[in-house]
Design an enzyme around this catalytic site. Structure first.
Site, PDB file in Angstrom:
ATOM      1  CE  LYS A  87      -7.527  -3.988  -7.144  1.00 34.47           C
ATOM      2  NZ  LYS A  87      -8.014  -2.773  -6.471  1.00 34.47           N
ATOM      3  CG  ASP A 123      -9.792   0.282  -7.786  1.00 29.00           C
ATOM      4  OD1 ASP A 123     -10.912  -0.200  -7.549  1.00 29.00           O
ATOM      5  OD2 ASP A 123      -8.734  -0.362  -7.664  1.00 29.00           O
TER       6      ASP A 123
HETATM    7  P1  NDP Z   1      -0.371  -1.687  -0.742  1.00 28.83           P
HETATM    8  O1  NDP Z   1       0.143  -2.801   0.085  1.00 28.83           O
HETATM    9  O2  NDP Z   1      -0.034  -1.591  -2.182  1.00 28.83           O
HETATM   10  O3  NDP Z   1       0.108  -0.283  -0.062  1.00 28.83           O
HETATM   11  C1  NDP Z   1       0.004  -0.103   1.337  1.00 28.83           C
HETATM   12  C2  NDP Z   1       0.287   1.362   1.684  1.00 28.83           C
HETATM   13  O4  NDP Z   1      -0.019   1.526   3.082  1.00 28.83           O
HETATM   14  C3  NDP Z   1       1.723   1.798   1.496  1.00 28.83           C
HETATM   15  O5  NDP Z   1       1.757   3.171   1.174  1.00 28.83           O
HETATM   16  C4  NDP Z   1       2.313   1.567   2.897  1.00 28.83           C
HETATM   17  O6  NDP Z   1       3.414   2.387   3.190  1.00 28.83           O
HETATM   18  C5  NDP Z   1       1.147   2.000   3.751  1.00 28.83           C
HETATM   19  N1  NDP Z   1       1.169   1.407   5.090  1.00 28.83           N
HETATM   20  C6  NDP Z   1       0.998   0.098   5.398  1.00 28.83           C
HETATM   21  N2  NDP Z   1       1.060  -0.072   6.726  1.00 28.83           N
HETATM   22  C7  NDP Z   1       1.278   1.161   7.259  1.00 28.83           C
HETATM   23  C8  NDP Z   1       1.454   1.635   8.589  1.00 28.83           C
HETATM   24  N3  NDP Z   1       1.400   0.803   9.635  1.00 28.83           N
HETATM   25  N4  NDP Z   1       1.648   2.968   8.788  1.00 28.83           N
HETATM   26  C9  NDP Z   1       1.695   3.816   7.735  1.00 28.83           C
HETATM   27  N5  NDP Z   1       1.553   3.421   6.434  1.00 28.83           N
HETATM   28  C10 NDP Z   1       1.356   2.116   6.211  1.00 28.83           C
HETATM   29  O7  NDP Z   1      -1.952  -1.722  -0.510  1.00 28.83           O
HETATM   30  P2  NDP Z   1      -3.078  -1.090  -1.468  1.00 28.83           P
HETATM   31  O8  NDP Z   1      -2.571   0.199  -1.965  1.00 28.83           O
HETATM   32  O9  NDP Z   1      -3.545  -2.113  -2.417  1.00 28.83           O
HETATM   33  O10 NDP Z   1      -4.306  -0.861  -0.444  1.00 28.83           O
HETATM   34  C11 NDP Z   1      -4.270   0.185   0.522  1.00 28.83           C
HETATM   35  C12 NDP Z   1      -5.611   0.259   1.245  1.00 28.83           C
HETATM   36  O11 NDP Z   1      -6.640   0.671   0.356  1.00 28.83           O
HETATM   37  C13 NDP Z   1      -6.053  -1.084   1.839  1.00 28.83           C
HETATM   38  O12 NDP Z   1      -6.569  -0.847   3.124  1.00 28.83           O
HETATM   39  C14 NDP Z   1      -7.158  -1.532   0.899  1.00 28.83           C
HETATM   40  O13 NDP Z   1      -8.105  -2.331   1.575  1.00 28.83           O
HETATM   41  C15 NDP Z   1      -7.768  -0.185   0.488  1.00 28.83           C
HETATM   42  N6  NDP Z   1      -8.465  -0.243  -0.800  1.00 28.83           N
HETATM   43  C16 NDP Z   1      -9.811   0.033  -0.816  1.00 28.83           C
HETATM   44  C17 NDP Z   1     -10.510   0.009  -1.996  1.00 28.83           C
HETATM   45  C18 NDP Z   1     -11.973   0.316  -1.993  1.00 28.83           C
HETATM   46  O14 NDP Z   1     -12.652   0.047  -3.006  1.00 28.83           O
HETATM   47  N7  NDP Z   1     -12.507   0.895  -0.918  1.00 28.83           N
HETATM   48  C19 NDP Z   1      -9.856  -0.325  -3.281  1.00 28.83           C
HETATM   49  C20 NDP Z   1      -8.431  -0.576  -3.158  1.00 28.83           C
HETATM   50  C21 NDP Z   1      -7.781  -0.549  -1.943  1.00 28.83           C
HETATM   51  P3  NDP Z   1       4.933   1.931   2.835  1.00 28.83           P
HETATM   52  O15 NDP Z   1       5.166   2.357   1.405  1.00 28.83           O
HETATM   53  O16 NDP Z   1       5.742   2.704   3.803  1.00 28.83           O
HETATM   54  O17 NDP Z   1       4.999   0.459   3.030  1.00 28.83           O
END
Ligand code: NDP
Length: 300
Positions: A87, A123
Site C-alpha cells: 500500500k 480502508d
Molecule cells: P503494521 O505492521 O503496519 O502495524 C502493526 C501495529 O500493531 C503496530 O502499531 C505495532 O506496534 C502493533 N503490534 C504488533 N504486534 C503487537 C503486539 N504483540 N502487542 C502490541 N502491539 C503490537 O500492520 P497494519 O497496520 O497493516 O495492520 C494492523 C492490523 O490491521 C492487522 O491485523 C491487519 O490484518 C488489520 N487490518 C485489517 C483490515 C480490514 O479490512 N479488516 C485492513 C487493514 C489492516 P509497534 O509500533 O509497537 O510495532
C-alpha cells in the site's frame, strides 16, 4: 480464476474481458477474489455489461511492484487492489492520488486512466461504514481510542479526523512509532484534541462512551498479548477489532465479557472492497453477496 498467479503467468496478451486483480505478498490467504467474483456474478445477472468482468490474484514481491504496476497498466487491467506489503510502495508509483488518500501516504485501490494509475484508499470508508453498521456509531462526534500506530492505524486516524471525531487518543506499544503518527496527524487535527499514551498507562480522563478501535496486529495469533487492558477504563461504547481471522480475538472476548458491544474486521474488509468495486464499475454493488462470499471463504 481463484488460483494464485505470478506476472510470469500473464504473457503479453491482454486478458479477455475486463480484468481486476489484487496484488500482495503473500496472497494465497486473500479472500478478495471470492468476495469480488461473487459480486461480479450477481452484477452480471442484472446487467450484461459485467458478464466478462473477472478478478484475479497475483503474488508480487515488493521489489517487483513498480514493474508489475506498469505491466498491468499496459495490459489494460481496469482496477487493482493492493494488500500487505504494497500500500505504501504503490503510493509513490501512481500517476495521481485521490485527495482524501494524500495524508495517509498509502493506497489500496487503483483505477486505470489513460495517463497512468489513479490511487484511492478505501480502508477508511470501510472502517467508518462497518462501525456504523455493526456498532451503530458514527465516527463523527465520537470519542475514539485507537490502538496501534502502523499502516492501518494511520488510515483509521486520518478517517477519524476527516469525519470530525470529537477527540482521539492513540495508544501504541512503541513510543517512536506513536510519536511519528502524532506528528503526521498534527496538521490535520485542527481543533480536534489528539493525544498519545502507552497502552499500560491510560490517562484518567478517558470518557465512558469511548469507541475503541484495534488497529494493531496483536490478536492474529492466540499467544499474542492483549493490545489494551479493558479493566483500565470504566466502560466503553463499543470495541471494533480490525482483525477478522480469528473472528473473536482475546480483546473482543474481554469486551463481550464486560457487556461492551463488539465487532470484528470482516465488515471493514467487505466495505472497503465494495467501495473499490464501485470506483471501478461506477454502479452500486451487491454488498450482501460480498459479505456472504467472504464468510464462506473463511469457513464461517
Ligand atoms: P503494521 O505492521 O503496519 O502495524 C502493526 C501495529 O500493531 C503496530 O502499531 C505495532 O506496534 C502493533 N503490534 C504488533 N504486534 C503487537 C503486539 N504483540 N502487542 C502490541 N502491539 C503490537 O500492520 P497494519 O497496520 O497493516 O495492520 C494492523 C492490523 O490491521 C492487522 O491485523 C491487519 O490484518 C488489520 N487490518 C485489517 C483490515 C480490514 O479490512 N479488516 C485492513 C487493514 C489492516 P509497534 O509500533 O509497537 O510495532
Amino acid at each position: 480464476m481463484d488460483s494464485v498467479l505470478t506476472l510470469q503467468d500473464l504473457g503479453d496478451t491482454r486478458p479477455a474481458g475486463t480484468a481486476l486483480a489484487v496484488l500482495g505478498h503473500p496472497i494465497k490467504h486473500s479472500i478478495s477474489p471470492a468476495m469480488h467474483n461473487a459480486a461480479l456474478a450477481e452484477m452480471a445477472r442484472r446487467d450484461p455489461r459485467f458478464a466478462d468482468w473477472s478478478y484475479r490474484r497475483f503474488d508480487v514481491p515488493p521489489e517487483d511492484l513498480p514493474a508489475a504496476l506498469s505491466r498491468l497498466h499496459a495490459l489494460g487491467f481496469r482496477g487493482l487492489n493492493l494488500t500487505v506489503p504494497h500500500k505504501v510502495i504503490a503510493f509513490d508509483c501512481v500517476r495521481s492520488v485521490d485527495p482524501a488518500a494524500q495524508p495517509i501516504g498509502a493506497v489500496n485501490t487503483l483505477l486505470w486512466t489513460p495517463d497512468g494509475w489513479h490511487g484511492y484508499n478505501t480502508d477508511g470508508y470501510g472502517l467508518a461504514t462497518a462501525v456504523q453498521e455493526e456498532l451503530g456509531r458514527s465516527l463523527a462526534g465520537a470519542s475514539i481510542l485507537l490502538l496501534g500506530a502502523g499502516g492501518a492505524a494511520r488510515g483509521a486516524a486520518v478517517e477519524c479526523l476527516q469525519q470530525h471525531c470529537a477527540r482521539l487518543w492513540i495508544a501504541n506499544r512503541s513510543a517512536d512509532n506513536l510519536r511519528r503518527l502524532l506528528d503526521l496527524l498534527a496538521p490535520l487535527a485542527r481543533a480536534i484534541p489528539v493525544r498519545g499514551f502507552e497502552p499500560g498507562h491510560p490517562p484518567a480522563d478517558l470518557p465512558d462512551d469511548l469507541l475503541i478501535i484495534n488497529a494493531t496486529s496483536a490478536g492474529l495469533r492466540a499467544e499474542d498479548p492483549l493490545p489494551f487492558d479493558l479493566s483500565t477504563v470504566r466502560h466503553a461504547a463499543g470495541v471494533y477489532d480490525m482483525i477478522y481471522n480469528p473472528p473473536q480475538t482475546q480483546l473482543l472476548a474481554a469486551a463481550a465479557a464486560r457487556g461492551i458491544p463488539t465487532a470484528n474486521g470482516l465488515s471493514m474488509l467487505v466495505h472497503q472492497g465494495a467501495r473499490a468495486l464501485e470506483i471501478w464499475s461506477g454502479v452500486s454493488v451487491p454488498v450482501s453477496a460480498m459479505r456472504t462470499a467472504a464468510r464462506r471463504a473463511l469457513g464461517l
